[in-house]
Scaffold this active site. Structure first.
Site, PDB file in Angstrom:
ATOM      1  CG  ASP A 160      35.637  45.558  41.555  1.00  0.00           C
ATOM      2  OD1 ASP A 160      35.258  44.525  40.822  1.00  0.00           O
ATOM      3  OD2 ASP A 160      35.663  46.677  41.207  1.00  0.00           O
TER       4      ASP A 160
ATOM      5  CG  ASP B 248      41.111  41.460  37.121  1.00  0.00           C
ATOM      6  OD1 ASP B 248      40.616  42.418  36.475  1.00  0.00           O
ATOM      7  OD2 ASP B 248      40.705  40.531  37.420  1.00  0.00           O
TER       8      ASP B 248
ATOM      9  CB  CYS C 263      59.217  27.056  33.538  1.00  0.00           C
ATOM     10  SG  CYS C 263      58.495  28.048  34.733  1.00  0.00           S
TER      11      CYS C 263
ATOM     12  CB  CYS D   3      58.415  28.649  38.637  1.00  0.00           C
ATOM     13  SG  CYS D   3      57.570  27.033  38.614  1.00  0.00           S
TER      14      CYS D   3
ATOM     15  CB  CYS E 101      59.824  24.035  36.497  1.00  0.00           C
ATOM     16  SG  CYS E 101      58.151  24.420  35.675  1.00  0.00           S
TER      17      CYS E 101
ATOM     18  CG  HIS F 247      54.176  26.294  36.171  1.00  0.00           C
ATOM     19  ND1 HIS F 247      55.520  26.310  35.667  1.00  0.00           N
ATOM     20  CD2 HIS F 247      53.414  26.216  35.340  1.00  0.00           C
ATOM     21  CE1 HIS F 247      55.310  26.245  34.354  1.00  0.00           C
ATOM     22  NE2 HIS F 247      53.819  26.180  34.146  1.00  0.00           N
TER      23      HIS F 247
HETATM   24  C1  LIG Z   1      36.063  38.145  34.712  1.00  0.00           C
HETATM   25  N1  LIG Z   1      35.429  39.323  34.039  1.00  0.00           N
HETATM   26  C2  LIG Z   1      35.214  40.288  34.643  1.00  0.00           C
HETATM   27  N2  LIG Z   1      34.763  41.440  34.002  1.00  0.00           N
HETATM   28  C3  LIG Z   1      34.493  42.274  34.781  1.00  0.00           C
HETATM   29  C4  LIG Z   1      33.814  43.604  34.451  1.00  0.00           C
HETATM   30  C5  LIG Z   1      33.933  44.378  35.768  1.00  0.00           C
HETATM   31  C6  LIG Z   1      33.065  45.693  35.784  1.00  0.00           C
HETATM   32  O1  LIG Z   1      32.554  46.303  34.649  1.00  0.00           O
HETATM   33  N3  LIG Z   1      32.999  46.652  36.969  1.00  0.00           N
HETATM   34  C7  LIG Z   1      33.779  46.232  37.986  1.00  0.00           C
HETATM   35  N4  LIG Z   1      33.533  47.058  39.247  1.00  0.00           N
HETATM   36  N5  LIG Z   1      34.481  44.933  38.122  1.00  0.00           N
HETATM   37  C8  LIG Z   1      34.484  44.048  37.041  1.00  0.00           C
HETATM   38  C9  LIG Z   1      35.129  42.928  37.250  1.00  0.00           C
HETATM   39  C10 LIG Z   1      35.848  42.425  38.300  1.00  0.00           C
HETATM   40  C11 LIG Z   1      37.392  42.471  38.470  1.00  0.00           C
HETATM   41  C12 LIG Z   1      37.900  42.465  39.793  1.00  0.00           C
HETATM   42  C13 LIG Z   1      37.775  41.101  40.504  1.00  0.00           C
HETATM   43  C14 LIG Z   1      38.487  40.849  41.646  1.00  0.00           C
HETATM   44  C15 LIG Z   1      38.921  41.705  42.346  1.00  0.00           C
HETATM   45  C16 LIG Z   1      38.949  43.063  41.635  1.00  0.00           C
HETATM   46  C17 LIG Z   1      38.606  43.183  40.426  1.00  0.00           C
HETATM   47  C18 LIG Z   1      35.152  41.785  35.916  1.00  0.00           C
HETATM   48  N6  LIG Z   1      35.503  40.791  35.663  1.00  0.00           N
HETATM   49 ZN   LIG Z   2      57.352  26.597  36.249  1.00  0.00          ZN
END
Ligand SMILES: CNc1nc2cc3c(=O)[nH]c(N)nc3c(CCc3ccccc3)c2[nH]1
Ligand SMILES: [Zn+2]
Length: 374
Positions: A93, A268, A306, A308, A311, A337
């Site tokens: 990111d 993610d 499961c 895994c 489990c 898990h």
């Molecule tokens: C939990 N909700 C969540 N909403 C998000 C909105 C955005 C957004 O509008 N812009 C950017 N650049 N990243 C976001 C992320 C982080 C995602 C991520 C986390 C870890 C590693 C790599 C990527 C978000 N995560």
């Molecule tokens: Zn499992």
């Protein structure tokens, strides 16, 4: 930009599709769930564990690695793949979201995001150019442009201002990438807050900048589920059909199913790994909380269905004992898990789309008793 995504099969009733994403370090089947490895580690697992579970791409965080241990150190040691011994794909990111959600005193300026490190209070200015330089030092395979993440709720005028600032930052990110990062893929990020017109406008502008793939940003930030889906639909309608869509930060199995049927390819979420460390485990009949007394002498596996490693070898009673005793092994066993559950869930989704019965798969998922304690 070059085509790096191939659609293999589309669902006749919905916008769900299954395909392949090609990076410099391998082929990724989509729809895909990407485990989060924020500080160059998928917490409590070795890269062999992660790969053995079927993951072919993990996420890392520019913000965290910039602050500690520093992207120059990682670059000197051969880049992130070498540093963490993960030979497959890595998506990083840009840091926009983390600065906004983690740093102290974050100030959004025209040139970049000014913030104080949450570690030692030191001040930095994260610009689009610096974000791309950090991601180049990490040598990640898919890089994200620097964007501002619009808070929820946010008034229309402010959402419009931040969306337009984001567009300028993304153009600068792309120019910086063009200068010396051509071996990697670059994804744009759409914003627009919770306003349909801004969502469509942002998706059109980001599409016109031409990226390998497109993330839908600014969602999963506390908004209601149906609002998230409405903003997702508005964004996707303006994105090119033949390029991958990445819904950032999503989500629960339910959210993932709904988003796949609206045409999302990449996901993610910290839920499977974070919940594992908290003792919340996913099963085919809902979630269970392993610390509950009812599991004290329960010799069954977490989920009898499961396959895994956890489990196949350990009982709920044993996992509850480890958790109550603070034994670190429970982090690894629970994470194996939960990640297995998520990665298997994605494989079942891909198969259902391939066989043309994704709609039935989705209906069946909801009919099954959700959230029952077993
Ligand atoms: C939990 N909700 C969540 N909403 C998000 C909105 C955005 C957004 O509008 N812009 C950017 N650049 N990243 C976001 C992320 C982080 C995602 C991520 C986390 C870890 C590693 C790599 C990527 C978000 N995560
Ligand atoms: Zn499992």
């Amino acid at each position: 930009m070059a085509r790096i995504f191939q659609i293999e099969k589309k669902c006749p009733q919905t916008k769900a599709r299954t395909g392949f994403l090609f990076t410099r370090r391998g082929i990724i089947e989509t729809p895909v769930f990407m485990p989060v490895g924020t500080q160059a580690s998928v917490k409590s697992l070795t890269p062999e564990d992660v790969s053995g579970l079927g993951a072919r791409i993990i996420l890392a965080n520019t913000y965290h690695l910039f602050l500690r241990p520093g992207h120059e150190l990682i670059a000197r040691l051969g880049g992130l793949h070498c540093f963490m011994n993960w030979p497959r794909s890595i998506l990083t990111d840009s840091g926009g979201f983390q600065v906004f959600s983690l740093a102290k005193l974050c100030k959004i300026e025209e040139d970049g995001a000014r913030f104080q490190s949450h570690l030692n209070g030191q001040e930095y200015l994260l610009t689009p150019e610096l974000s791309m330089e950090i991601q180049a030092g990490l040598d990640s395979d898919i890089r994200m442009v620097l964007d501002t993440c619009i808070p929820y709720p946010c008034p229309y005028e402010e959402a419009k201002r931040l969306t337009e600032l984001t567009h300028r930052w993304e153009e600068r990110s792309r120019l910086a990438w063009q200068k010396n990062h051509r071996e990697s893929l670059l994804f744009g990020i759409t914003q627009g807050g919770m306003f349909e017109d801004l969502r469509r406008y942002s998706a059109k502008v980001i599409t016109s900048l031409d990226f390998h793939g497109y993330a839908i940003g600014g969602l999963s930030v506390g908004e209601p589920h149906d609002l998230m889906l409405k903003m997702l639909e508005a964004s996707i309608e303006e994105l090119p059909e033949g390029k991958p869509r990445y819904l950032m930060g999503v989500g629960t199995p339910h959210d993932i199913l709904e988003a796949v049927s609206r045409g999302v390819d990449m996901f993610d979420c910290v839920l499977p790994t974070r919940n594992a460390r908290r003792g919340t485990l996913y099963t085919s009949f809902g979630k269970i909380s392993i610390k509950q007394a009812r599991y004290k002498d329960d010799d069954r596996p977490i989920d009898p269905e499961c396959q895994c490693y956890t489990c196949r070898n350990y009982s709920r009673a044993y996992l509850r004992h480890l958790f109550m005793a603070g034994e670190l092994l429970v982090y690894r066993l629970n994470t194996i898990h939960n990640l297995h559950f998520y990665l298997c869930f994605m494989e079942r989704i891909r198969n259902a789309i391939r066989k043309g019965h994704f709609e039935e798969f989705k209906k069946h998922y909801y009919e099954r008793k959700e959230e029952v304690e077993c």
